[in-house]
Design a protein around this motif. Structure first.
Motif, PDB file in Angstrom:
ATOM      1  N   ALA A  92       0.825  -1.206   0.000  1.00 21.52           N
ATOM      2  CA  ALA A  92       0.000   0.000   0.000  1.00 21.52           C
ATOM      3  C   ALA A  92       0.859   1.254   0.000  1.00 21.52           C
ATOM      4  O   ALA A  92       0.603   2.212  -0.751  1.00 21.52           O
ATOM      5  N   ASP A  93       1.897   1.273   0.836  1.00 23.95           N
ATOM      6  CA  ASP A  93       2.766   2.448   0.915  1.00 23.95           C
ATOM      7  C   ASP A  93       3.589   2.616  -0.360  1.00 23.95           C
ATOM      8  O   ASP A  93       3.899   3.738  -0.765  1.00 23.95           O
ATOM      9  N   MET A  94       3.954   1.489  -0.993  1.00 24.16           N
ATOM     10  CA  MET A  94       4.741   1.554  -2.215  1.00 24.16           C
ATOM     11  C   MET A  94       3.991   2.320  -3.303  1.00 24.16           C
ATOM     12  O   MET A  94       4.548   3.219  -3.953  1.00 24.16           O
ATOM     13  N   GLY A  95       2.727   1.978  -3.500  1.00 27.40           N
ATOM     14  CA  GLY A  95       1.957   2.640  -4.542  1.00 27.40           C
ATOM     15  C   GLY A  95       1.894   4.142  -4.345  1.00 27.40           C
ATOM     16  O   GLY A  95       2.045   4.920  -5.298  1.00 27.40           O
ATOM     17  N   THR A  96       1.690   4.563  -3.114  1.00 25.30           N
ATOM     18  CA  THR A  96       1.590   5.990  -2.817  1.00 25.30           C
ATOM     19  C   THR A  96       2.935   6.687  -2.982  1.00 25.30           C
ATOM     20  O   THR A  96       3.030   7.749  -3.622  1.00 25.30           O
ATOM     21  N   LYS A  97       3.994   6.080  -2.441  1.00 25.11           N
ATOM     22  CA  LYS A  97       5.293   6.764  -2.446  1.00 25.11           C
ATOM     23  C   LYS A  97       5.898   6.844  -3.839  1.00 25.11           C
ATOM     24  O   LYS A  97       6.506   7.862  -4.200  1.00 25.11           O
ATOM     25  N   VAL A  98       5.758   5.792  -4.623  1.00 30.62           N
ATOM     26  CA  VAL A  98       6.307   5.819  -5.981  1.00 30.62           C
ATOM     27  C   VAL A  98       5.693   6.971  -6.777  1.00 30.62           C
ATOM     28  O   VAL A  98       6.399   7.704  -7.483  1.00 30.62           O
ATOM     29  N   GLN A  99       4.393   7.145  -6.651  1.00 27.83           N
ATOM     30  CA  GLN A  99       3.748   8.217  -7.404  1.00 27.83           C
ATOM     31  C   GLN A  99       4.140   9.593  -6.866  1.00 27.83           C
ATOM     32  O   GLN A  99       4.303  10.544  -7.634  1.00 27.83           O
ATOM     33  N   THR A 100       4.324   9.690  -5.560  1.00 28.80           N
ATOM     34  CA  THR A 100       4.770  10.954  -4.974  1.00 28.80           C
ATOM     35  C   THR A 100       6.171  11.322  -5.440  1.00 28.80           C
ATOM     36  O   THR A 100       6.447  12.459  -5.829  1.00 28.80           O
ATOM     37  N   LEU A 101       7.083  10.338  -5.425  1.00 29.07           N
ATOM     38  CA  LEU A 101       8.459  10.582  -5.865  1.00 29.07           C
ATOM     39  C   LEU A 101       8.524  10.901  -7.353  1.00 29.07           C
ATOM     40  O   LEU A 101       9.339  11.727  -7.781  1.00 29.07           O
ATOM     41  N   ALA A 102       7.668  10.255  -8.136  1.00 26.79           N
ATOM     42  CA  ALA A 102       7.645  10.535  -9.571  1.00 26.79           C
ATOM     43  C   ALA A 102       7.256  11.980  -9.830  1.00 26.79           C
ATOM     44  O   ALA A 102       7.893  12.679 -10.628  1.00 26.79           O
ATOM     45  N   ALA A 103       6.227  12.444  -9.128  1.00 28.56           N
ATOM     46  CA  ALA A 103       5.764  13.826  -9.311  1.00 28.56           C
ATOM     47  C   ALA A 103       6.823  14.837  -8.896  1.00 28.56           C
ATOM     48  O   ALA A 103       6.899  15.938  -9.459  1.00 28.56           O
ATOM     49  N   ALA A 104       7.664  14.447  -7.935  1.00 27.92           N
ATOM     50  CA  ALA A 104       8.723  15.338  -7.448  1.00 27.92           C
ATOM     51  C   ALA A 104      10.036  15.144  -8.182  1.00 27.92           C
ATOM     52  O   ALA A 104      11.046  15.775  -7.843  1.00 27.92           O
ATOM     53  N   ASP A 105      10.036  14.255  -9.194  1.00 29.96           N
ATOM     54  CA  ASP A 105      11.241  13.947  -9.960  1.00 29.96           C
ATOM     55  C   ASP A 105      12.354  13.420  -9.058  1.00 29.96           C
ATOM     56  O   ASP A 105      13.516  13.777  -9.197  1.00 29.96           O
ATOM     57  N   GLU A 106      11.990  12.546  -8.101  1.00 24.82           N
ATOM     58  CA  GLU A 106      12.960  12.014  -7.152  1.00 24.82           C
ATOM     59  C   GLU A 106      12.928  10.485  -7.088  1.00 24.82           C
ATOM     60  O   GLU A 106      13.235   9.884  -6.062  1.00 24.82           O
ATOM     61  N   LEU A 107      12.564   9.857  -8.179  1.00 23.71           N
ATOM     62  CA  LEU A 107      12.512   8.398  -8.196  1.00 23.71           C
ATOM     63  C   LEU A 107      13.899   7.794  -8.019  1.00 23.71           C
ATOM     64  O   LEU A 107      14.894   8.348  -8.507  1.00 23.71           O
ATOM     65  N   PRO A 108      14.008   6.645  -7.342  1.00 25.25           N
ATOM     66  CA  PRO A 108      15.291   5.954  -7.238  1.00 25.25           C
ATOM     67  C   PRO A 108      15.702   5.368  -8.586  1.00 25.25           C
ATOM     68  O   PRO A 108      14.918   5.369  -9.546  1.00 25.25           O
ATOM     69  N   ASP A 109      16.910   4.827  -8.642  1.00 28.10           N
ATOM     70  CA  ASP A 109      17.403   4.245  -9.894  1.00 28.10           C
ATOM     71  C   ASP A 109      16.523   3.075 -10.333  1.00 28.10           C
ATOM     72  O   ASP A 109      16.160   2.948 -11.498  1.00 28.10           O
ATOM     73  N   ILE A 110      16.210   2.187  -9.384  1.00 30.25           N
ATOM     74  CA  ILE A 110      15.373   1.018  -9.655  1.00 30.25           C
ATOM     75  C   ILE A 110      14.233   1.033  -8.642  1.00 30.25           C
ATOM     76  O   ILE A 110      14.458   1.232  -7.451  1.00 30.25           O
ATOM     77  N   LYS A 114       3.653  -0.584 -10.401  1.00 26.48           N
ATOM     78  CA  LYS A 114       2.423  -1.344 -10.639  1.00 26.48           C
ATOM     79  C   LYS A 114       2.024  -1.218 -12.106  1.00 26.48           C
ATOM     80  O   LYS A 114       2.170  -0.153 -12.719  1.00 26.48           O
ATOM     81  N   GLY A 115       1.501  -2.297 -12.667  1.00 27.54           N
ATOM     82  CA  GLY A 115       1.089  -2.263 -14.058  1.00 27.54           C
ATOM     83  C   GLY A 115       0.099  -1.156 -14.354  1.00 27.54           C
ATOM     84  O   GLY A 115       0.117  -0.541 -15.426  1.00 27.54           O
ATOM     85  N   GLN A 116      -0.777  -0.873 -13.402  1.00 24.42           N
ATOM     86  CA  GLN A 116      -1.781   0.171 -13.567  1.00 24.42           C
ATOM     87  C   GLN A 116      -1.147   1.553 -13.709  1.00 24.42           C
ATOM     88  O   GLN A 116      -1.742   2.463 -14.279  1.00 24.42           O
ATOM     89  N   MET A 117       0.088   1.723 -13.204  1.00 24.01           N
ATOM     90  CA  MET A 117       0.778   3.002 -13.287  1.00 24.01           C
ATOM     91  C   MET A 117       1.512   3.193 -14.611  1.00 24.01           C
ATOM     92  O   MET A 117       1.903   4.307 -14.955  1.00 24.01           O
ATOM     93  N   ALA A 118       1.740   2.111 -15.334  1.00 21.75           N
ATOM     94  CA  ALA A 118       2.687   2.129 -16.437  1.00 21.75           C
ATOM     95  C   ALA A 118       2.360   3.185 -17.488  1.00 21.75           C
ATOM     96  O   ALA A 118       3.236   3.945 -17.923  1.00 21.75           O
ATOM     97  N   LYS A 119       1.113   3.248 -17.921  1.00 22.62           N
ATOM     98  CA  LYS A 119       0.758   4.182 -18.988  1.00 22.62           C
ATOM     99  C   LYS A 119       1.058   5.618 -18.590  1.00 22.62           C
ATOM    100  O   LYS A 119       1.678   6.374 -19.349  1.00 22.62           O
ATOM    101  N   SER A 120       0.650   6.005 -17.390  1.00 25.11           N
ATOM    102  CA  SER A 120       0.887   7.373 -16.925  1.00 25.11           C
ATOM    103  C   SER A 120       2.379   7.661 -16.784  1.00 25.11           C
ATOM    104  O   SER A 120       2.855   8.732 -17.174  1.00 25.11           O
ATOM    105  N   PHE A 121       3.119   6.705 -16.229  1.00 28.63           N
ATOM    106  CA  PHE A 121       4.551   6.907 -16.029  1.00 28.63           C
ATOM    107  C   PHE A 121       5.281   7.034 -17.360  1.00 28.63           C
ATOM    108  O   PHE A 121       6.236   7.809 -17.495  1.00 28.63           O
TER     109      PHE A 121
END
Length: 450
Positions: A92-110, A114-121
């Motif tokens: 549950a926390d992964m889904g929220t944090k990944v999207q938060t980090l993506a919006a802030a341009d702070e995603l980790p290297d790897i 989630k498949g549901q996120m793929a199109k937007s990402f």
């Protein structure tokens, strides 16, 4: 399946992640920084020091964690120059944090996407297209199960490496079938309705379903039933916004088929009030003849069901629907999450990232998962199951050679899933028609896609 290595770890929990269908054993996140240890280094061992940032959901106590940790250790031994800064979160926390980090341009290297996120990402340029990496490592790619990349294929690109699989199918009690005068599980939807009527007449609850979490009717039943009616092309057109509509007669047929089944009184009266645990308890106690469920239930049945019940519980594919366009034997096989790579990855890290992916996800990982009763996205080597793992053995035999089709909630938007999941509760209660729900879905689809 071929069998050789060690014994089945009966106590391991099957905890594959799909939308809504994975209970988590831990919460919150932890940050761990680990440097490489000495070992048989690869060609990267003499390179300059490298730091990889990693975000995953391999929390302690879950089915794949031990296998992942073992492979991660191998990677570190082979890359003593690499330091891994790892953050582990629950699902549950992964889904929220990944999207938060993506919006802030702070995603980790790897990170795990989630498949549901793929199109937007992909549309926002957050993730690297891995097509070239996969092409360069074709022998490794050949070991993946058919269909497991589908959640992460957008346009002509592939944007994550799958590591897990969840399947959905039918469990049935052959002894209760015999008691009602039914000799085999029906292969057609009309045959299923007839069987449910016979079971009811014999005083047996035909189907036990726990749909209070909303996702089971959609993920476990409709993702397969929909394909039985529409076939593959309709769904891919819908996903790609190239012409298919929820109001097309083939999809309406799938909703109507579920409506008709519910109208016979096939489901338990509290279908929308109980959850999966209660559903499985009733089935294991012989209180219902049929259970629509998934691969995550297999270890629970092996651990908690009496031996006499294990002897009579069988697996089956969902029946076909007259006039449907889908194949009869396919089952859903979704990899809800995969390893994605930050699109802004420093080119100097590319080689070590490829080594990470090919080391962590592969036959050794798959084999250790299988010995814990968990199916991974990769094909396993030879292994042996404990004699008590009756359900797991039957499950592995059942899925062997089957083609997998997508799970709706792995790929379609959360907005569509909200409409479908709440609407299916009403379909099960016969308080909403198939045509009405189809139109509501199409309205949401057009709002999202124009």
């Amino acid at each position: 399946m071929r069998k050789k290595l060690l014994a089945f770890a009966l106590a391991a929990a099957m905890a594959l992640s799909c939308v809504g269908c994975s209970d988590t054993a831990a919460s919150g996140g932890s940050m761990v920084s680990t440097g490489g240890t000495s070992g048989s280094a690869t060609s990267t061992a003499t390179d300059e020091p490298i730091t990889l940032t990693l975000m995953d959901q391999f929390v302690e106590g879950e089915g794949m964690t031990e296998a992942f940790r073992a492979r991660l250790e191998v990677f570190k031994q082979e890359h003593p120059n690499v330091t891994i800064e790892e953050e582990t979160l629950n699902t549950a926390d992964m889904g929220t944090k990944v999207q938060t980090l993506a919006a802030a341009d702070e995603l980790p290297d790897i990170f795990q996407m989630k498949g549901q996120m793929a199109k937007s990402f992909v549309e926002n340029g957050y993730v690297m297209d891995l097509t070239d990496i996969l092409s360069e490592n074709s022998e490794w790619v050949d070991g993946f199960r058919d269909g497991v990349f589908s959640n992460f294929e957008i346009g002509d690109g592939t944007y994550a490496v799958p590591y897990q699989v969840t399947n959905t199918f039918v469990f049935y009690n052959s002894a209760l079938f015999e008691q009602a005068g039914i000799t085999e599980f029906p292969t057609t939807w009309d045959g299923l309705i007839e069987a449910c009527e016979k079971l009811s007449a014999a005083g047996i609850t035909p189907i036990e379903l726990g749909n209070s979490p909303l996702w089971p009717a959609e993920s476990v039943i409709m993702s397969t039933l929909g394909n039985r009616c529409t076939g593959d092309e309709w769904y891919q057109s819908l996903r790609n916004n190239t012409g298919s509509k929820f109001t097309d007669e083939e999809f309406v047929l799938s909703l109507q088929s579920l409506y008709d089944l519910a109208a016979t009184g096939a489901f338990n009266s509290d279908v929308n009030s109980i959850d999966g645990d209660a559903q499985r308890a009733a089935f294991m106690n012989g209180q219902a003849a049929i259970m629509f469920d998934g691969s995550w239930a297999v270890s629970a049945l092996d651990a908690n069901m009496e031996d006499d019940m294990k002897a009579v519980v069988k697996f089956a594919a969902m029946p076909t629907v007259e006039g449907g366009k889908g194949e009869a034997e396919v089952i859903t096989g979704g990899s809800g999450w995969g390893f994605a790579v930050n699109s802004k990855l420093d080119e100097s890290k590319r080689e070590v990232v490829v080594d990470f992916l090919t080391t962590v996800v592969g036959p050794e990982f798959a084999t250790q998962c299988a010995m814990s009763g968990v199916v991974s996205a990769y094909s396993a080597d030879d292994y042996t199951l404990d004699e008590s793992a009756v359900m797991a053995a039957q499950y592995f035999e059942f899925i062997d050679g089957r083609r997998f089709i997508p799970v709706y909630d792995h790929q379609l938007s959360s907005g569509l899933m909200d409409v479908m999941q709440s609407g299916l509760q009403e379909i099960l209660n016969n308080t909403k028609t198939a045509e009405t729900l189809a139109q509501e879905l199409q309205n949401q689809y057009e709002m999202e896609n124009g």
